[in-house]
Write an enzyme that holds these catalytic residues in place. Structure first.
Site, PDB file in Angstrom:
ATOM      1  N   LYS A 136      -1.690   2.459  -6.939  1.00  0.00           N
ATOM      2  CA  LYS A 136      -1.004   1.278  -6.384  1.00  0.00           C
ATOM      3  C   LYS A 136      -1.805   0.721  -5.214  1.00  0.00           C
ATOM      4  O   LYS A 136      -2.126   1.449  -4.276  1.00  0.00           O
ATOM      5  CB  LYS A 136       0.408   1.641  -5.913  1.00  0.00           C
ATOM      6  CG  LYS A 136       1.163   0.460  -5.312  1.00  0.00           C
ATOM      7  CD  LYS A 136       2.627   0.792  -5.044  1.00  0.00           C
ATOM      8  CE  LYS A 136       2.884   1.376  -3.693  1.00  0.00           C
ATOM      9  NZ  LYS A 136       2.693   0.453  -2.557  1.00  0.00           N
ATOM     10  N   ASP A 140       0.733  -4.291  -5.841  1.00  0.00           N
ATOM     11  CA  ASP A 140       2.049  -4.377  -5.193  1.00  0.00           C
ATOM     12  C   ASP A 140       2.004  -5.434  -4.089  1.00  0.00           C
ATOM     13  O   ASP A 140       1.964  -5.117  -2.908  1.00  0.00           O
ATOM     14  CB  ASP A 140       2.379  -2.980  -4.628  1.00  0.00           C
ATOM     15  CG  ASP A 140       3.701  -2.922  -3.896  1.00  0.00           C
ATOM     16  OD1 ASP A 140       4.550  -3.809  -4.097  1.00  0.00           O
ATOM     17  OD2 ASP A 140       3.886  -1.960  -3.117  1.00  0.00           O
ATOM     18  N   LYS A 157       4.260  -8.150  -4.155  1.00  0.00           N
ATOM     19  CA  LYS A 157       5.634  -8.680  -4.015  1.00  0.00           C
ATOM     20  C   LYS A 157       5.648 -10.189  -3.787  1.00  0.00           C
ATOM     21  O   LYS A 157       6.117 -10.684  -2.758  1.00  0.00           O
ATOM     22  CB  LYS A 157       6.367  -7.981  -2.852  1.00  0.00           C
ATOM     23  CG  LYS A 157       6.483  -6.469  -2.993  1.00  0.00           C
ATOM     24  CD  LYS A 157       7.298  -5.861  -1.846  1.00  0.00           C
ATOM     25  CE  LYS A 157       7.442  -4.362  -1.947  1.00  0.00           C
ATOM     26  NZ  LYS A 157       6.213  -3.607  -1.654  1.00  0.00           N
ATOM     27  N   ASP A 211       7.686 -17.087  -3.869  1.00  0.00           N
ATOM     28  CA  ASP A 211       7.306 -18.460  -3.512  1.00  0.00           C
ATOM     29  C   ASP A 211       7.910 -19.376  -4.577  1.00  0.00           C
ATOM     30  O   ASP A 211       8.710 -18.920  -5.398  1.00  0.00           O
ATOM     31  CB  ASP A 211       5.761 -18.550  -3.464  1.00  0.00           C
ATOM     32  CG  ASP A 211       5.272 -19.616  -2.486  1.00  0.00           C
ATOM     33  OD1 ASP A 211       5.822 -20.740  -2.509  1.00  0.00           O
ATOM     34  OD2 ASP A 211       4.337 -19.342  -1.718  1.00  0.00           O
ATOM     35  N   ASN A 221       5.879 -22.334  -9.535  1.00  0.00           N
ATOM     36  CA  ASN A 221       4.515 -22.659  -9.943  1.00  0.00           C
ATOM     37  C   ASN A 221       3.491 -21.807  -9.191  1.00  0.00           C
ATOM     38  O   ASN A 221       2.509 -21.320  -9.772  1.00  0.00           O
ATOM     39  CB  ASN A 221       4.254 -24.154  -9.691  1.00  0.00           C
ATOM     40  CG  ASN A 221       2.898 -24.585 -10.213  1.00  0.00           C
ATOM     41  OD1 ASN A 221       2.601 -24.390 -11.393  1.00  0.00           O
ATOM     42  ND2 ASN A 221       2.061 -25.137  -9.341  1.00  0.00           N
ATOM     43  N   THR A 222       3.730 -21.601  -7.910  1.00  0.00           N
ATOM     44  CA  THR A 222       2.788 -20.827  -7.089  1.00  0.00           C
ATOM     45  C   THR A 222       2.797 -19.358  -7.477  1.00  0.00           C
ATOM     46  O   THR A 222       1.742 -18.722  -7.585  1.00  0.00           O
ATOM     47  CB  THR A 222       3.155 -20.999  -5.596  1.00  0.00           C
ATOM     48  OG1 THR A 222       3.063 -22.385  -5.278  1.00  0.00           O
ATOM     49  CG2 THR A 222       2.230 -20.208  -4.697  1.00  0.00           C
ATOM     50  N   THR A 238      14.366  -1.472   0.697  1.00  0.00           N
ATOM     51  CA  THR A 238      15.144  -0.314   1.174  1.00  0.00           C
ATOM     52  C   THR A 238      15.162  -0.239   2.699  1.00  0.00           C
ATOM     53  O   THR A 238      15.912   0.535   3.272  1.00  0.00           O
ATOM     54  CB  THR A 238      14.588   1.007   0.601  1.00  0.00           C
ATOM     55  OG1 THR A 238      13.186   1.026   0.809  1.00  0.00           O
ATOM     56  CG2 THR A 238      14.908   1.145  -0.862  1.00  0.00           C
ATOM     57  N   ARG A 279       9.541  13.073  -3.376  1.00  0.00           N
ATOM     58  CA  ARG A 279       8.889  14.176  -2.664  1.00  0.00           C
ATOM     59  C   ARG A 279       8.997  15.462  -3.471  1.00  0.00           C
ATOM     60  O   ARG A 279      10.124  15.894  -3.796  1.00  0.00           O
ATOM     61  CB  ARG A 279       9.555  14.414  -1.289  1.00  0.00           C
ATOM     62  CG  ARG A 279       9.228  13.345  -0.241  1.00  0.00           C
ATOM     63  CD  ARG A 279       7.775  13.440   0.183  1.00  0.00           C
ATOM     64  NE  ARG A 279       7.385  12.429   1.148  1.00  0.00           N
ATOM     65  CZ  ARG A 279       6.910  11.216   0.861  1.00  0.00           C
ATOM     66  NH1 ARG A 279       6.828  10.830  -0.387  1.00  0.00           N
ATOM     67  NH2 ARG A 279       6.515  10.404   1.818  1.00  0.00           N
ATOM     68  N   GLN A 323      10.239   8.998   4.972  1.00  0.00           N
ATOM     69  CA  GLN A 323      11.239   8.745   3.927  1.00  0.00           C
ATOM     70  C   GLN A 323      12.501   9.522   4.274  1.00  0.00           C
ATOM     71  O   GLN A 323      12.428  10.641   4.779  1.00  0.00           O
ATOM     72  CB  GLN A 323      10.705   9.211   2.560  1.00  0.00           C
ATOM     73  CG  GLN A 323       9.453   8.474   2.091  1.00  0.00           C
ATOM     74  CD  GLN A 323       9.751   7.099   1.510  1.00  0.00           C
ATOM     75  OE1 GLN A 323      10.882   6.597   1.569  1.00  0.00           O
ATOM     76  NE2 GLN A 323       8.724   6.473   0.963  1.00  0.00           N
ATOM     77  N   GLY A 346       2.818   8.626  -2.448  1.00  0.00           N
ATOM     78  CA  GLY A 346       1.693   8.429  -1.534  1.00  0.00           C
ATOM     79  C   GLY A 346       1.280   9.725  -0.873  1.00  0.00           C
ATOM     80  O   GLY A 346       0.574  10.559  -1.449  1.00  0.00           O
ATOM     81  N   ARG A 347       1.767   9.921   0.345  1.00  0.00           N
ATOM     82  CA  ARG A 347       1.283  11.016   1.195  1.00  0.00           C
ATOM     83  C   ARG A 347       1.340  12.419   0.607  1.00  0.00           C
ATOM     84  O   ARG A 347       0.447  13.219   0.914  1.00  0.00           O
ATOM     85  CB  ARG A 347       1.991  10.933   2.559  1.00  0.00           C
ATOM     86  CG  ARG A 347       1.483   9.738   3.361  1.00  0.00           C
ATOM     87  CD  ARG A 347       2.440   9.319   4.444  1.00  0.00           C
ATOM     88  NE  ARG A 347       3.647   8.725   3.889  1.00  0.00           N
ATOM     89  CZ  ARG A 347       4.638   8.226   4.611  1.00  0.00           C
ATOM     90  NH1 ARG A 347       4.579   8.268   5.922  1.00  0.00           N
ATOM     91  NH2 ARG A 347       5.689   7.685   4.037  1.00  0.00           N
TER      92      ARG A 347
HETATM   93  O1  C5P Z   1       3.634   8.136   1.246  1.00  0.00           O
HETATM   94  P1  C5P Z   1       4.860   7.754   0.445  1.00  0.00           P
HETATM   95  O2  C5P Z   1       5.046   8.601  -0.800  1.00  0.00           O
HETATM   96  O3  C5P Z   1       6.096   7.684   1.288  1.00  0.00           O
HETATM   97  O4  C5P Z   1       4.508   6.271  -0.063  1.00  0.00           O
HETATM   98  C1  C5P Z   1       5.420   5.534  -0.816  1.00  0.00           C
HETATM   99  C2  C5P Z   1       4.849   4.209  -1.184  1.00  0.00           C
HETATM  100  O5  C5P Z   1       5.873   3.449  -1.799  1.00  0.00           O
HETATM  101  C3  C5P Z   1       4.318   3.354  -0.017  1.00  0.00           C
HETATM  102  O6  C5P Z   1       3.239   2.555  -0.518  1.00  0.00           O
HETATM  103  C4  C5P Z   1       5.508   2.503   0.326  1.00  0.00           C
HETATM  104  O7  C5P Z   1       5.147   1.280   0.906  1.00  0.00           O
HETATM  105  C5  C5P Z   1       6.129   2.271  -1.047  1.00  0.00           C
HETATM  106  N1  C5P Z   1       7.551   1.936  -1.028  1.00  0.00           N
HETATM  107  C6  C5P Z   1       8.517   2.774  -0.473  1.00  0.00           C
HETATM  108  N2  C5P Z   1       9.828   2.411  -0.501  1.00  0.00           N
HETATM  109  C7  C5P Z   1      10.191   1.243  -1.031  1.00  0.00           C
HETATM  110  C8  C5P Z   1       9.244   0.393  -1.589  1.00  0.00           C
HETATM  111  C9  C5P Z   1       7.917   0.775  -1.556  1.00  0.00           C
HETATM  112  O8  C5P Z   1       8.187   3.860   0.000  1.00  0.00           O
HETATM  113  N3  C5P Z   1      11.462   0.931  -1.072  1.00  0.00           N
END
Ligand code: C5P
Length: 234
Positions: free
Chosen positions: A33, A60, A62, A65, A68-69, A119, A180, A189, A209-210
């Protein structure tokens, strides 16, 4: 094309750090992503580089607008070869339908999904911008609007997945961050599910992510996640 449900979030400020991670991952084990930070810093060439390495890329950005844009931006993203992109459902039916129609005409049609309610917004926040009801009610309403506008799915919390799954068609995609593995740090989170629980709740793709990007051995962490999914599906 990968068959992995895991989408690794490349939340990095520069190309070297991002590429150091990417070079240790495999397209068969994950998709990637790219969000606003990396795209704004590195631009389309970076996305094309990831696609060139064989990864499915979720762009990603998002979009939100006039129809058309947004449709033109989606068209441009498709030309980069991305696998998935997203728009805000609150941009409305016409915006989503126009974007979807524009992608239909492409030789390679990426998945187009919607963000319902961010969120980060609580009940007071959504009332202040004029929404009524609870965030959960708005998520369900906007997910239904995205589906009836022809979108392929929505991004949602794993805690919302079961409710959306019960109102949506079985092929409507649920893409869930807030995931997680049992042994991972929560970071910032708050309400999370394990990968296996999120899939059991109806998620199709997990944005992680992390737990993968900020550990000493990302490939091992990714493989452990895949193993946990396989074990739970037996
Ligand atoms: O590191 P982590 O697993 O928390 O990353 C989650 C990813 O998902 C990040 O890129 C974050 O911006 C994205 N995200 C999120 N919650 C949302 C929408 C997107 O954590 N509601």
């Amino acid at each position: 094309m990968s068959t992995s449900p895991v989408i690794v979030a490349l939340d990095f400020p520069d190309q070297d750090t991002a590429m150091a991670l990417v070079d240790g991952l495999q397209p068969s084990l994950c998709r990637l992503k790219v969000g606003k930070e990396l795209f704004t810093r590195l631009g389309p060439a970076f996305v094309e580089k990831l696609v060139g390495k064989g990864f499915d890329v979720f762009l990603d950005l998002k979009f939100h607008d006039i129809p058309n844009t947004v449709a033109a931006a989606c068209d441009a993203a498709a030309d980069l070869g991305v696998w998935m992109m997203n728009v805000h459902a609150s941009g409305g039916r016409k915006m989503m339908e126009t974007a979807r129609e524009r992608l239909e005409g492409k030789s390679h049609r990426p998945m187009l999904i919607a963000v319902t309610v961010l969120t980060s917004l609580g009940e007071e926040d959504i009332h202040e911008i004029g929404f009524q009801g609870t965030p959960g009610e708005n998520v369900l309403r906007l997910a239904a609007l995205a589906e009836s506008s022809g979108l392929d799915g929505v991004v949602c919390s794993p805690l919302e997945a079961a409710a959306i799954r019960s109102q949506a068609g079985s092929d409507f995609l649920l893409v869930t961050p807030g995931v997680r593995p049992g042994n991972a740090a929560l970071d910032d989170q708050k309400r999370v599910m394990t990968p296996a629980d999120a899939m059991a709740a109806g998620s199709n793709y997990l944005v992680i992510g992390r737990p993968v990007t900020a550990v000493p051995d990302p490939l091992q962490a990714l493989k452990a996640i895949m193993d946990s999914l396989q074990a739970s599906s037996i």
